[in-house]
Design an enzyme around this catalytic site. Structure first.
Site, PDB file in Angstrom:
ATOM      1  N   ARG A   1      10.178 142.532 -21.547  1.00 35.75           N
ATOM      2  CA  ARG A   1      10.576 141.964 -22.831  1.00 35.75           C
ATOM      3  C   ARG A   1       9.649 140.852 -23.298  1.00 35.75           C
ATOM      4  O   ARG A   1       9.709 140.441 -24.463  1.00 35.75           O
ATOM      5  CB  ARG A   1      12.041 141.514 -22.776  1.00 35.75           C
ATOM      6  CG  ARG A   1      12.997 142.711 -22.672  1.00 35.75           C
ATOM      7  CD  ARG A   1      14.443 142.278 -22.648  1.00 35.75           C
ATOM      8  NE  ARG A   1      14.761 141.463 -21.502  1.00 35.75           N
ATOM      9  CZ  ARG A   1      15.054 141.922 -20.285  1.00 35.75           C
ATOM     10  NH1 ARG A   1      15.066 143.229 -20.069  1.00 35.75           N
ATOM     11  NH2 ARG A   1      15.327 141.102 -19.298  1.00 35.75           N
TER      12      ARG A   1
ATOM     13  N   GLU B   1      17.619 136.041  -6.130  1.00 34.51           N
ATOM     14  CA  GLU B   1      18.897 135.642  -5.530  1.00 34.51           C
ATOM     15  C   GLU B   1      19.080 136.379  -4.194  1.00 34.51           C
ATOM     16  O   GLU B   1      19.440 135.796  -3.185  1.00 34.51           O
ATOM     17  CB  GLU B   1      20.003 135.999  -6.516  1.00 34.51           C
ATOM     18  CG  GLU B   1      21.311 135.305  -6.234  1.00 34.51           C
ATOM     19  CD  GLU B   1      22.349 135.673  -7.279  1.00 34.51           C
ATOM     20  OE1 GLU B   1      21.992 136.314  -8.285  1.00 34.51           O
ATOM     21  OE2 GLU B   1      23.514 135.310  -7.053  1.00 34.51           O
TER      22      GLU B   1
HETATM   23  P1  AMP Z   1      14.290 133.993 -14.015  1.00 34.00           P
HETATM   24  O1  AMP Z   1      13.151 134.385 -13.122  1.00 34.00           O
HETATM   25  O2  AMP Z   1      15.574 133.781 -13.282  1.00 34.00           O
HETATM   26  O3  AMP Z   1      13.946 132.832 -14.923  1.00 34.00           O
HETATM   27  O4  AMP Z   1      14.604 135.236 -14.920  1.00 34.00           O
HETATM   28  C1  AMP Z   1      13.826 135.500 -16.001  1.00 34.00           C
HETATM   29  C2  AMP Z   1      13.632 136.982 -16.235  1.00 34.00           C
HETATM   30  O5  AMP Z   1      14.846 137.715 -16.117  1.00 34.00           O
HETATM   31  C3  AMP Z   1      13.119 137.187 -17.621  1.00 34.00           C
HETATM   32  O6  AMP Z   1      12.096 138.166 -17.594  1.00 34.00           O
HETATM   33  C4  AMP Z   1      14.333 137.629 -18.403  1.00 34.00           C
HETATM   34  O7  AMP Z   1      13.988 138.653 -19.288  1.00 34.00           O
HETATM   35  C5  AMP Z   1      15.335 138.108 -17.380  1.00 34.00           C
HETATM   36  N1  AMP Z   1      16.666 137.511 -17.524  1.00 34.00           N
HETATM   37  C6  AMP Z   1      17.261 136.637 -16.675  1.00 34.00           C
HETATM   38  N2  AMP Z   1      18.486 136.329 -17.061  1.00 34.00           N
HETATM   39  C7  AMP Z   1      18.706 136.997 -18.210  1.00 34.00           C
HETATM   40  C8  AMP Z   1      19.812 137.081 -19.121  1.00 34.00           C
HETATM   41  N3  AMP Z   1      20.949 136.423 -18.929  1.00 34.00           N
HETATM   42  N4  AMP Z   1      19.675 137.868 -20.209  1.00 34.00           N
HETATM   43  C9  AMP Z   1      18.512 138.550 -20.426  1.00 34.00           C
HETATM   44  N5  AMP Z   1      17.453 138.515 -19.593  1.00 34.00           N
HETATM   45  C10 AMP Z   1      17.532 137.752 -18.505  1.00 34.00           C
END
Ligand code: AMP
Length: 171
Positions: free
Chosen positions: A59, A96
């Site tokens: 995305r 996680e």
């Molecule tokens: P993080 O590594 O935890 O910051 O997760 C970021 C990645 O996961 C990004 O590429 C986001 O597109 C996706 N992501 C994480 N949480 C969500 C959410 N609640 N809604 C949509 N995409 C998410």
């Protein structure tokens, strides 16, 4: 149209129970909302010069390429393992449960390139931190990490604290 917020759809319990997924497909489906989102992202960058925009699979590709075009910068995709055809650098990061890997083409960024990192959502910051490491290993200078949405309660900024972090919508 004043805000992109009405074009973000919350999907409860996707992809697993307890997660509220921020779905940007209604925004992509509307050209005015897409343009407003692009303009807001460009405002976050201001008049800083950027050589490369790095977008995360998948995305981060939508607006990453649009931002790059607007800034007259190159676009660099960061992808899941085995998707990029040329020589790559990879970075493993913790999830996680377990771990994941991201890859970048080794010639995508030149030492000294001024880099903007973009993704749709900043959650825990693990993904963006891994991308920062890839960019730094190639000698890029990270100007800004730029997101459409930030889930503030997950403290992703903490993971990226040596960098400038910006977002349009905060939840
Ligand atoms: P993080 O590594 O935890 O910051 O997760 C970021 C990645 O996961 C990004 O590429 C986001 O597109 C996706 N992501 C994480 N949480 C969500 C959410 N609640 N809604 C949509 N995409 C998410």
């Amino acid at each position: 149209m004043k805000s992109i917020a009405p074009f973000i759809r919350d999907i409860n319990d996707f992809p697993k129970p307890g997660i509220v997924f921020k779905d940007l497909t209604p925004l992509l489906n509307n050209h005015e909302a897409t343009n407003l989102c692009l303009q807001e992202l460009l405002k976050l960058v201001g008049n800083q010069s950027i050589d490369k925009v790095v977008g995360m699979e998948a995305r981060g590709f939508f607006f990453g390429t649009l931002i790059a075009q607007s800034l007259k910068a190159g676009f660099v995709p960061v992808r899941k393992p085995g998707k990029l055809p040329y020589n790559t650098l990879s970075e493993t990061y913790a999830l996680e449960y377990g771990s994941d890997v991201l890859e970048i083409h080794e010639d995508a960024i030149k030492p000294g390139d001024r880099v903007l990192i973009h993704d749709d959502v900043l959650a825990t910051g693990g993904t963006a931190a891994a991308v920062c490491k890839l960019v730094e290993r190639l000698g890029g200078e990270i100007v800004q990490c730029n997101f459409i949405m930030e889930l503030e309660f997950l403290n992703g900024r903490e993971r990226l604290k040596s960098n400038t972090v910006t977002s349009i919508l905060k939840y």
